[in-house]
Design a protein around this motif. Structure first.
Motif, PDB file in Angstrom:
ATOM      1  N   VAL A  14       0.841  -1.202   0.000  1.00 36.10           N
ATOM      2  CA  VAL A  14       0.000   0.000   0.000  1.00 36.10           C
ATOM      3  C   VAL A  14       0.876   1.252   0.000  1.00 36.10           C
ATOM      4  N   GLN A  15       1.950   1.244   0.789  1.00 39.71           N
ATOM      5  CA  GLN A  15       2.847   2.398   0.839  1.00 39.71           C
ATOM      6  C   GLN A  15       3.507   2.625  -0.526  1.00 39.71           C
ATOM      7  N   LYS A  16       3.999   1.562  -1.155  1.00 38.30           N
ATOM      8  CA  LYS A  16       4.635   1.688  -2.472  1.00 38.30           C
ATOM      9  C   LYS A  16       3.626   2.174  -3.517  1.00 38.30           C
ATOM     10  N   ALA A  17       2.399   1.685  -3.436  1.00 37.76           N
ATOM     11  CA  ALA A  17       1.367   2.127  -4.378  1.00 37.76           C
ATOM     12  C   ALA A  17       1.065   3.610  -4.184  1.00 37.76           C
ATOM     13  N   ALA A  18       1.008   4.064  -2.933  1.00 37.93           N
ATOM     14  CA  ALA A  18       0.768   5.481  -2.653  1.00 37.93           C
ATOM     15  C   ALA A  18       1.923   6.334  -3.160  1.00 37.93           C
ATOM     16  N   GLU A  19       3.164   5.866  -2.967  1.00 36.04           N
ATOM     17  CA  GLU A  19       4.329   6.595  -3.473  1.00 36.04           C
ATOM     18  C   GLU A  19       4.258   6.698  -4.992  1.00 36.04           C
ATOM     19  N   PHE A  20       3.892   5.597  -5.634  1.00 35.47           N
ATOM     20  CA  PHE A  20       3.783   5.603  -7.096  1.00 35.47           C
ATOM     21  C   PHE A  20       2.699   6.570  -7.555  1.00 35.47           C
ATOM     22  N   ALA A  21       1.561   6.559  -6.871  1.00 35.53           N
ATOM     23  CA  ALA A  21       0.449   7.425  -7.251  1.00 35.53           C
ATOM     24  C   ALA A  21       0.799   8.900  -7.049  1.00 35.53           C
ATOM     25  N   GLY A  64       3.971  10.278  -7.033  1.00 33.24           N
ATOM     26  CA  GLY A  64       5.122  10.862  -7.714  1.00 33.24           C
ATOM     27  C   GLY A  64       5.871   9.920  -8.615  1.00 33.24           C
ATOM     28  N   GLY A  65       5.274   8.888  -9.050  1.00 36.37           N
ATOM     29  CA  GLY A  65       5.970   7.967  -9.940  1.00 36.37           C
ATOM     30  C   GLY A  65       6.661   6.864  -9.177  1.00 36.37           C
ATOM     31  N   LEU A  66       7.543   6.206  -9.860  1.00 37.49           N
ATOM     32  CA  LEU A  66       8.235   5.076  -9.262  1.00 37.49           C
ATOM     33  C   LEU A  66       9.185   5.547  -8.173  1.00 37.49           C
ATOM     34  N   PRO A  67       9.301   4.800  -7.071  1.00 30.16           N
ATOM     35  CA  PRO A  67      10.279   5.164  -6.042  1.00 30.16           C
ATOM     36  C   PRO A  67      11.690   4.960  -6.585  1.00 30.16           C
ATOM     37  N   ALA A  68      12.618   5.701  -6.032  1.00 26.06           N
ATOM     38  CA  ALA A  68      14.011   5.596  -6.469  1.00 26.06           C
ATOM     39  C   ALA A  68      14.553   4.204  -6.160  1.00 26.06           C
ATOM     40  N   ALA A  69      15.353   3.695  -7.076  1.00 23.62           N
ATOM     41  CA  ALA A  69      15.964   2.376  -6.873  1.00 23.62           C
ATOM     42  C   ALA A  69      17.025   2.488  -5.786  1.00 23.62           C
ATOM     43  N   PRO A  70      17.156   1.458  -4.951  1.00 19.68           N
ATOM     44  CA  PRO A  70      18.175   1.514  -3.902  1.00 19.68           C
ATOM     45  C   PRO A  70      19.575   1.471  -4.523  1.00 19.68           C
ATOM     46  N   GLU A  71      20.521   2.108  -3.842  1.00 13.03           N
ATOM     47  CA  GLU A  71      21.906   2.102  -4.298  1.00 13.03           C
ATOM     48  C   GLU A  71      22.471   0.697  -4.156  1.00 13.03           C
ATOM     49  N   PRO A  72      23.208   0.213  -5.156  1.00 11.93           N
ATOM     50  CA  PRO A  72      23.804  -1.123  -5.024  1.00 11.93           C
ATOM     51  C   PRO A  72      24.891  -1.116  -3.955  1.00 11.93           C
ATOM     52  N   GLN A  73      24.923  -2.172  -3.185  1.00 14.82           N
ATOM     53  CA  GLN A  73      25.911  -2.327  -2.126  1.00 14.82           C
ATOM     54  C   GLN A  73      26.950  -3.353  -2.571  1.00 14.82           C
ATOM     55  N   PRO A  74      28.227  -3.095  -2.283  1.00 14.64           N
ATOM     56  CA  PRO A  74      29.237  -4.092  -2.662  1.00 14.64           C
ATOM     57  C   PRO A  74      29.009  -5.387  -1.888  1.00 14.64           C
ATOM     58  N   SER A  75      29.230  -6.470  -2.564  1.00  7.61           N
ATOM     59  CA  SER A  75      29.042  -7.773  -1.945  1.00  7.61           C
ATOM     60  C   SER A  75      30.388  -8.312  -1.485  1.00  7.61           C
ATOM     61  N   ASP A  76      30.408  -8.916  -0.285  1.00 15.49           N
ATOM     62  CA  ASP A  76      31.649  -9.479   0.253  1.00 15.49           C
ATOM     63  C   ASP A  76      32.106 -10.671  -0.568  1.00 15.49           C
ATOM     64  N   SER A  77      31.188 -11.363  -1.199  1.00 11.80           N
ATOM     65  CA  SER A  77      31.561 -12.553  -1.960  1.00 11.80           C
ATOM     66  C   SER A  77      32.325 -12.194  -3.228  1.00 11.80           C
ATOM     67  N   LEU A  78      32.179 -10.943  -3.697  1.00 18.64           N
ATOM     68  CA  LEU A  78      32.913 -10.529  -4.882  1.00 18.64           C
ATOM     69  C   LEU A  78      34.329 -10.044  -4.544  1.00 18.64           C
ATOM     70  N   HIS A  79      34.560  -9.695  -3.293  1.00 18.80           N
ATOM     71  CA  HIS A  79      35.873  -9.172  -2.855  1.00 18.80           C
ATOM     72  C   HIS A  79      36.437 -10.099  -1.779  1.00 18.80           C
ATOM     73  N   PRO A  80      37.200 -11.087  -2.162  1.00 17.48           N
ATOM     74  CA  PRO A  80      37.748 -11.992  -1.146  1.00 17.48           C
ATOM     75  C   PRO A  80      38.735 -11.270  -0.243  1.00 17.48           C
TER      76      PRO A  80
END
Length: 137
Positions: A111-118, A120-136
């Motif tokens: 419901v919150q996401k639908a209200a945000e969309f109604a 002002g459009g789509l909510p901003a995409a979250p920033e990608p976080q570095p994954s520990d599995s990619l950096h040994p």
């Protein structure tokens, strides 16, 4: 009144009469509109306000029928589009409904996401976080 003004404009030499309107209606091209308006004029007798009321009632009745037809067609079109979309995205709508009915937190989030969309459009995409599995380490 707008219809009568188009069909039978106000005469320059005097007031509009039912006879002048009937004459203007007789000059219309043959068709169902002409026949309907001539019938309404005949029912009005000699009373111009009665003709206006007859045209208004006739128009409202026709619009009610058209609105009902339109609602019926749109209902089936909407259902068809919903089915096609559900199949296209492989959505298990029964599972979605069950999960939302049984999980108030998820329902509140949706419901919150639908209200945000109604609002002002789509909510901003979250920033990608570095994954520990990619950096040994």
């Amino acid at each position: 009144m707008a219809l009568l003004d188009v069909v039978a404009p106000l005469p320059t030499d005097g007031p509009r009469t039912l006879a002048s309107i009937t004459q203007a209606l007789a000059n219309l091209p043959d068709g169902s509109l002409k026949q309907a308006l001539l019938t309404l004029a005949a029912q009005a007798g000699t009373d111009l306000s009665s003709l206006q009321q007859n045209v208004e009632t006739w128009f409202n009745d026709v619009m009610d029928r058209v609105s009902g037809w339109y609602r019926s067609k749109v209902k089936y079109l909407t259902a068809g589009v919903a089915v096609v979309l559900a199949v296209a995205v492989n959505a298990d709508t029964l599972r979605i409904g069950t999960v939302l009915a049984n999980d108030p937190e998820r329902l509140a989030t949706v419901v919150q996401k639908a209200a945000e969309f109604a609002n002002g459009g789509l909510p901003a995409a979250p920033e990608p976080q570095p994954s520990d599995s990619l950096h040994p380490t």
